[in-house]
Design a protein around this motif. Structure first.
Motif, mmCIF file in Angstrom:
data_model
loop_
_atom_site.group_PDB
_atom_site.id
_atom_site.type_symbol
_atom_site.label_atom_id
_atom_site.label_comp_id
_atom_site.label_asym_id
_atom_site.label_seq_id
_atom_site.Cartn_x
_atom_site.Cartn_y
_atom_site.Cartn_z
ATOM 1 N N VAL A 159 44.719 50.256 32.263
ATOM 2 C CA VAL A 159 45.691 51.336 32.452
ATOM 3 C C VAL A 159 45.069 52.494 33.223
ATOM 4 O O VAL A 159 45.731 53.157 34.021
ATOM 5 C CB VAL A 159 46.239 51.809 31.088
ATOM 6 N N SER A 160 43.787 52.731 33.024
ATOM 7 C CA SER A 160 43.109 53.798 33.765
ATOM 8 C C SER A 160 43.107 53.517 35.260
ATOM 9 O O SER A 160 43.273 54.420 36.082
ATOM 10 C CB SER A 160 41.672 53.953 33.260
ATOM 11 N N ASP A 167 39.455 60.689 33.727
ATOM 12 C CA ASP A 167 39.072 61.546 32.608
ATOM 13 C C ASP A 167 38.879 60.721 31.337
ATOM 14 O O ASP A 167 39.772 59.954 30.944
ATOM 15 C CB ASP A 167 40.137 62.622 32.376
ATOM 16 N N TYR A 168 37.733 60.896 30.681
ATOM 17 C CA TYR A 168 37.395 60.094 29.497
ATOM 18 C C TYR A 168 38.395 60.313 28.361
ATOM 19 O O TYR A 168 38.763 59.373 27.648
ATOM 20 C CB TYR A 168 35.985 60.462 29.027
ATOM 21 N N ALA A 172 40.678 57.492 26.484
ATOM 22 C CA ALA A 172 40.666 57.298 25.032
ATOM 23 C C ALA A 172 42.087 57.290 24.474
ATOM 24 O O ALA A 172 42.405 56.526 23.550
ATOM 25 C CB ALA A 172 39.835 58.400 24.377
ATOM 26 N N VAL A 173 42.959 58.130 25.038
ATOM 27 C CA VAL A 173 44.365 58.151 24.602
ATOM 28 C C VAL A 173 45.026 56.799 24.873
ATOM 29 O O VAL A 173 45.791 56.282 24.046
ATOM 30 C CB VAL A 173 45.131 59.287 25.323
ATOM 31 N N VAL A 174 44.717 56.201 26.031
ATOM 32 C CA VAL A 174 45.267 54.889 26.380
ATOM 33 C C VAL A 174 44.853 53.838 25.353
ATOM 34 O O VAL A 174 45.674 53.037 24.888
ATOM 35 C CB VAL A 174 44.797 54.461 27.787
ATOM 36 N N VAL A 175 43.577 53.845 24.980
ATOM 37 C CA VAL A 175 43.091 52.898 23.967
ATOM 38 C C VAL A 175 43.835 53.104 22.646
ATOM 39 O O VAL A 175 44.212 52.139 21.964
ATOM 40 C CB VAL A 175 41.568 53.065 23.765
ATOM 41 N N LEU A 419 36.157 52.373 17.813
ATOM 42 C CA LEU A 419 35.044 51.646 18.429
ATOM 43 C C LEU A 419 35.359 51.242 19.865
ATOM 44 O O LEU A 419 34.470 51.190 20.712
ATOM 45 C CB LEU A 419 34.711 50.407 17.591
ATOM 46 N N GLY A 420 36.626 50.963 20.161
ATOM 47 C CA GLY A 420 37.022 50.626 21.525
ATOM 48 C C GLY A 420 36.809 51.789 22.484
ATOM 49 O O GLY A 420 36.428 51.598 23.641
ATOM 50 N N ILE A 421 37.027 53.003 21.993
ATOM 51 C CA ILE A 421 36.783 54.197 22.812
ATOM 52 C C ILE A 421 35.300 54.322 23.141
ATOM 53 O O ILE A 421 34.915 54.631 24.274
ATOM 54 C CB ILE A 421 37.299 55.461 22.077
#
Length: 550
Positions: A159-160, A167-168, A172-175, A419-421
């Motif tokens: 998605v990124s 932007d990190y 993280a929001v996507v995850v 953990l995925g982030i």
């Protein structure tokens, strides 16, 4: 020519049209959610939630296994690995595919004949229920969690790239969003809904990959020799290889990633062992054998899966070198998600924004289907093996088990998001190889001993599983995968004491030795009749529906 002119224009735009990408994503999500809701209406019993009621045919289950197995690691990770490391990257495809021969020959039919819902049903058949089920549940949780981490990281990268998010925080929001969608899929549809989504996803993914392969050969205006030559030429001018100190032609030879030092060569051996032996111990794959009515259908489903999976992995070679030739390593590494961006960037190069959006939406559906299957497996293990068999001693109702499963899905989803982030910078194929290492260490030795060695006892099973889990997790924690390098989960720290990135070379033999040694040194269990019954069931399927109580 119009297609490739559009592709060139889209490539200049970076990641295509974000609005179009989101629209295609939304359409895929609506369709798959509708399928899940329809299937959810028929999910009434625990067997429906865990195994879809065992009503799927071998062909259907083979498609679903393919959809379950061809994860974000298979598509995003391997294409990226081949694009950057050539021959050495393709080793992931070889390992993932060859592993199915182990599953077919040694595990598929006996597991279906002996078990009912989970892997622990087989492991505890002729052993003491409580200690074996607890150990099997713990190993199932860790294997599922590592696999989930890889899928979450792959979804974040995908998605990124589509939205050009560097932007990190937003990655993280996507995850987090992927984790929430996974939880909803499982809670609503159970195994039936997940299986139908996996079947649809397998067809779409293979179709998309075939289309990409054909378009790749059209784009390079030649066959394999032209493709490989263009890949070498693109690598020749890249900063990536110059920084590594390699010649461009080495993407066609062994050693670009795993051949420079003795440590990297041992890492390759470790990776190969983990990949080949891992499938036979993956709980979410083993659970698929229970969604068919007979052992014959289980064997047929594995045969179908091998054909589909084998064809897919051969095509990842074309896509990987296609990305190397048409996109280039520098552009891949500069994109959000790094190596995981190779496949969507190749789709953008080949067919423009629309094609990239469609391929990425299929890959996103891949992630959702796989994480849903993993979540069901882990939740079934907690509810059926620990809550029902150990805590309630077989006295819980099916509605209670489903409720515990649903709570487990929520907790597991939250852990996987966190953990995925942390793992977003890792190649997802590599992350899945760690899950394979845990499965091969903690589960496969006990499965093989239980099925084929009568002297194997409860103490040996518990020793093997805990040795495999603990040694594998400790070696991963102290490996370069977690700290000590730029691509580690914690790049600014260094507690790497174990030199190999994959622990399989050490942890798998340790688990086999622990199971054998402890079984030899401790008294045998007093379940000789069950040992004979298990042997008959596993080989013939006679008495497969009869419950086992001891």
């Amino acid at each position: 020519m119009l297609t490739f002119n559009l592709a060139a224009e889209a490539a200049q735009e970076g990641s295509g049209n974000p609005v179009l990408n989101i629209a295609v994503f939304g359409a895929f999500l609506v369709i798959t959610m509708w399928v899940v809701l329809r299937a959810g209406k028929t999910t009434k019993k625990a067997s429906d939630f865990y195994t879809g009621g065992g009503t799927f045919s071998g062909r259907q289950n083979g498609l679903a296994i393919s959809g379950d197995y061809l994860s974000a690691a298979s598509f995003l990770g391997i294409v990226g690995a081949v694009a950057l490391n050539g021959y050495d990257g393709f080793l992931y495809s070889v390992g993932f595919f060859v592993a199915w021969l182990v599953a077919l020959m040694l595990v598929a039919e006996p597991m279906r004949n002996v078990g009912r819902f989970t892997m622990a049903d087989v492991l505890s058949f002729r052993l003491k229920q409580r200690p074996v089920r607890v150990a099997a549940s713990i190993s199932t949780l860790f294997v599922s969690l590592f696999y989930l981490i890889a899928q979450m990281a792959g979804a974040g990268s995908l998605v990124s790239v589509l939205l050009d998010i560097h932007d990190y925080t937003w990655q993280a929001v996507v995850v987090g969003i992927v984790g929430v969608l996974m939880i909803v899929y499982v809670l609503v549809g159970g195994m039936k809904g997940t299986t139908y989504v996996q079947m649809i996803k397998a067809v779409l993914l293979v179709t998309g990959v075939v289309a990409m392969c054909i378009m790749t050969f059209i784009a390079v205006k030649g066959g394999f020799s032209t493709l490989f030559s263009d890949a070498v030429d693109m690598h020749a001018g890249s900063d990536y290889l110059q920084e590594k100190g390699y010649e461009a032609s080495q993407i066609m030879e062994p050693g670009l990633k795993y051949g420079k030092t003795l440590t990297t060569k041992l890492d390759f051996v470790s990776l190969g062992i983990a990949l080949v032996l891992g499938v036979g111990g993956l709980p979410h794959v083993l659970m698929r054998f229970y969604t068919v009515p007979t052992a014959t259908e289980a064997r047929r489903s594995v045969t179908w899966a091998i054909v589909i999976i084998g064809a897919f992995y051969l095509m990842t070679l074309i896509l990987g070198y296609g990305a190397a030739a048409l996109v280039g390593p520098d552009r891949i590494l500069a994109a959000p998600g790094g190596a995981n961006a190779a496949a969507p960037l190749l789709a953008l190069e080949l067919g423009g924004s629309v094609f990239m959006a469609v391929i990425s939406a299929v890959a996103f559906a891949t992630v959702l289907a796989v994480v849903a299957g993993l979540a069901i497996t882990a939740s079934a293990s907690i509810a059926h093996d620990i809550y029902h068999a150990v805590i309630r001693k077989g006295e819980s109702t099916e509605s209670e088990q489903v409720r515990v499963s649903q709570v487990t899905v929520v907790v597991l989803g939250i852990a996987a998001i966190i953990l995925g982030i942390l793992a977003m910078t890792q190649n997802v194929a590599f992350l899945v190889s760690l899950a394979f290492a845990v499965a091969a260490s903690a589960n496969l030795p006990t499965i093989l001993y239980s099925l084929y060695w009568r002297r194997f006892n409860t103490a040996g099973a518990v020793a093997s599983m805990y040795t495999g889990v603990i040694s594998c997790l400790l070696l991963i924690f102290f490996s370069p995968a977690v700290s000590g390098s730029e691509t580690s989960m914690f790049p600014n720290a260094d507690w790497a004491l174990f030199p190999l990135s994959n622990p399989g070379l050490v942890s798998i033999p340790l688990a086999f030795i622990a199971g054998w040694l402890v079984s030899i040194l401790t008294p045998p269990d007093d379940f000789e009749d069950l040992s004979a019954e298990m042997e008959v069931r596993s080989l013939t399927g006679v008495g497969v529906e009869a419950p086992v109580n001891h």
